[in-house]
Design an enzyme around this catalytic site. Structure first.
Site, PDB file in Angstrom:
ATOM      1  N   GLU A  35       0.806  -1.212   0.000  1.00  0.00           N
ATOM      2  CA  GLU A  35       0.000   0.000   0.000  1.00  0.00           C
ATOM      3  C   GLU A  35       0.846   1.272   0.000  1.00  0.00           C
ATOM      4  OE1 GLU A  35      -2.950  -0.221  -0.656  1.00  0.00           O
ATOM      5  OE2 GLU A  35      -3.698  -2.146   0.016  1.00  0.00           O
ATOM      6  N   GLU A  65      -4.999   4.959  -1.031  1.00  0.00           N
ATOM      7  CA  GLU A  65      -3.999   3.936  -0.714  1.00  0.00           C
ATOM      8  C   GLU A  65      -3.358   4.200   0.658  1.00  0.00           C
ATOM      9  OE1 GLU A  65      -4.143   1.411  -2.424  1.00  0.00           O
ATOM     10  OE2 GLU A  65      -4.295   1.814  -4.563  1.00  0.00           O
ATOM     11  N   HIS A  68      -5.536   2.632   2.969  1.00  0.00           N
ATOM     12  CA  HIS A  68      -5.298   1.179   2.966  1.00  0.00           C
ATOM     13  C   HIS A  68      -4.069   0.840   3.805  1.00  0.00           C
ATOM     14  CE1 HIS A  68      -7.419   0.445  -1.202  1.00  0.00           C
ATOM     15  NE2 HIS A  68      -8.174   1.106  -0.348  1.00  0.00           N
ATOM     16  N   GLU A 136      -2.040  -2.477  -9.752  1.00  0.00           N
ATOM     17  CA  GLU A 136      -3.284  -2.929  -9.124  1.00  0.00           C
ATOM     18  C   GLU A 136      -3.460  -4.441  -9.311  1.00  0.00           C
ATOM     19  OE1 GLU A 136      -5.070  -1.271  -7.146  1.00  0.00           O
ATOM     20  OE2 GLU A 136      -4.405   0.771  -7.516  1.00  0.00           O
ATOM     21  N   GLU A 166      -8.706  -2.789  -4.992  1.00  0.00           N
ATOM     22  CA  GLU A 166      -7.665  -2.785  -6.029  1.00  0.00           C
ATOM     23  C   GLU A 166      -8.292  -3.009  -7.405  1.00  0.00           C
ATOM     24  OE1 GLU A 166      -5.700  -1.506  -4.357  1.00  0.00           O
ATOM     25  OE2 GLU A 166      -4.861  -2.624  -2.699  1.00  0.00           O
ATOM     26  N   HIS A 169      -9.791   0.231  -8.463  1.00  0.00           N
ATOM     27  CA  HIS A 169      -8.771   1.153  -8.971  1.00  0.00           C
ATOM     28  C   HIS A 169      -8.314   0.741 -10.369  1.00  0.00           C
ATOM     29  CE1 HIS A 169      -7.574   2.083  -4.515  1.00  0.00           C
ATOM     30  NE2 HIS A 169      -8.758   2.571  -4.851  1.00  0.00           N
TER      31      HIS A 169
END
Ligand code: MN
Ligand code: MN
Length: 275
Positions: A35, A65, A68, A136, A166, A169
């Site tokens: 991350e 992120e 995350h 990703e 992910e 994204h």
């Protein structure tokens, strides 16, 4: 500017701490596909981006992120907590237990320090978006592999959430790339050389010991391809002129391009392949 809100993006629960699994989770905290790497890659790309709309995308996702990172950090620490006091647990990650006192650190599961070398930042928005789609995909498969190694319900819930984001994204980066309207194989401004660009060189030939085939498929077959069989043994193109040359290096169009010999010809001076 950044602001921290004292609330996790996803509530983290660990039912049974597993120090060895906590060590594996460090891959997503301080590892190559983790991350922090994602947050820094997108944020630095965003700082460099002159396209205001895609810059917004990069900053949105780069910032997510970081959230995350916080989630995986909290989750990892819960798994690593026994390292502080229990000898058996400490053996799962001596770096964390002895040096770090049981807290997470920016290392991967093998103790290698996080490095900016993990980042791919090119300053070309379409190239950066391709990097991000690949990043990703790597993050997704890393989460999936981690999920295969735990049965802890609370942990699986958090990892499922992070894994899902992910893909979200990847979808956003893919659609942003498509929205640039560039032909799919167009990178930068200079066009590739016509003819050469459509040649597929069959440079690995024969059938392998385990039946590995000399494969044909859309990647080397069909209208858009010229399939060139084993060019090292036959002919190749002059990189200077694009002219087709014979194996001994003489350009067929008589150009004075520097001579270039095939590997086979070189070897035949000393040893020979014939039996
Ligand atoms: Mn993430
Ligand atoms: Mn992501």
């Amino acid at each position: 500017m950044y602001h921290h809100v004292k609330e996790l993006m996803y509530t983290v629960r660990v039912d049974v701490p597993d120090p060895k699994f906590g060590n594996m989770l460090l891959e997503q905290f301080g590892g190559a596909n983790g991350e922090l790497a994602a947050a820094m890659q997108y944020s630095v790309q965003g700082i460099n981006c002159d396209d205001p709309e895609r810059k917004d995308l990069l900053m949105d996702i780069g910032t997510e992120e970081l959230s995350h990172l916080e989630v995986i950090g909290v989750l990892t620490r819960m798994h690593l907590k026994p390292l502080r006091s229990k000898r058996n647990a400490a053996e799962a990650d001596p770096l964390i237990s002895i040096v770090g006192g049981g807290g997470v650190s920016l290392h991967n599961s093998m103790g290698s320090a996080w490095t900016a070398d993990y980042l791919k930042v090119t300053g070309e928005i379409d190239v950066d978006l391709r990097n991000n789609i690949a990043a990703e995909a790597r993050a997704k498969i890393t989460y999936e592999r981690l999920m295969n190694f735990t049965g802890d319900r609370g942990t699986l819930d958090a990892l499922q959430f992070l894994m899902t984001r992910e893909i979200t994204h990847m979808k956003a980066f893919t659609l942003a790339l498509e929205s640039l309207g560039k032909p799919v194989f167009s990178i930068g401004k200079l066009p590739p050389t016509p003819g050469i660009v459509d040649q597929y060189f069959n440079d690995s030939t024969g059938v392998g010991d385990r039946g590995e085939p000399d494969a044909r498929g859309p990647w080397n077959e069909g209208e858009s391809w010229e399939f060139v069989e084993a060019p090292a043994f036959k002919q190749f193109l002059s990189p200077e002129t694009g002219a087709r040359q014979s194996g001994d290096g003489h350009a067929e169009n008589g150009s004075s391009a520097p001579k270039k010999r095939s590997p086979v010809k070189k070897q035949s001076k000393g040893t020979t392949h014939s039996k």
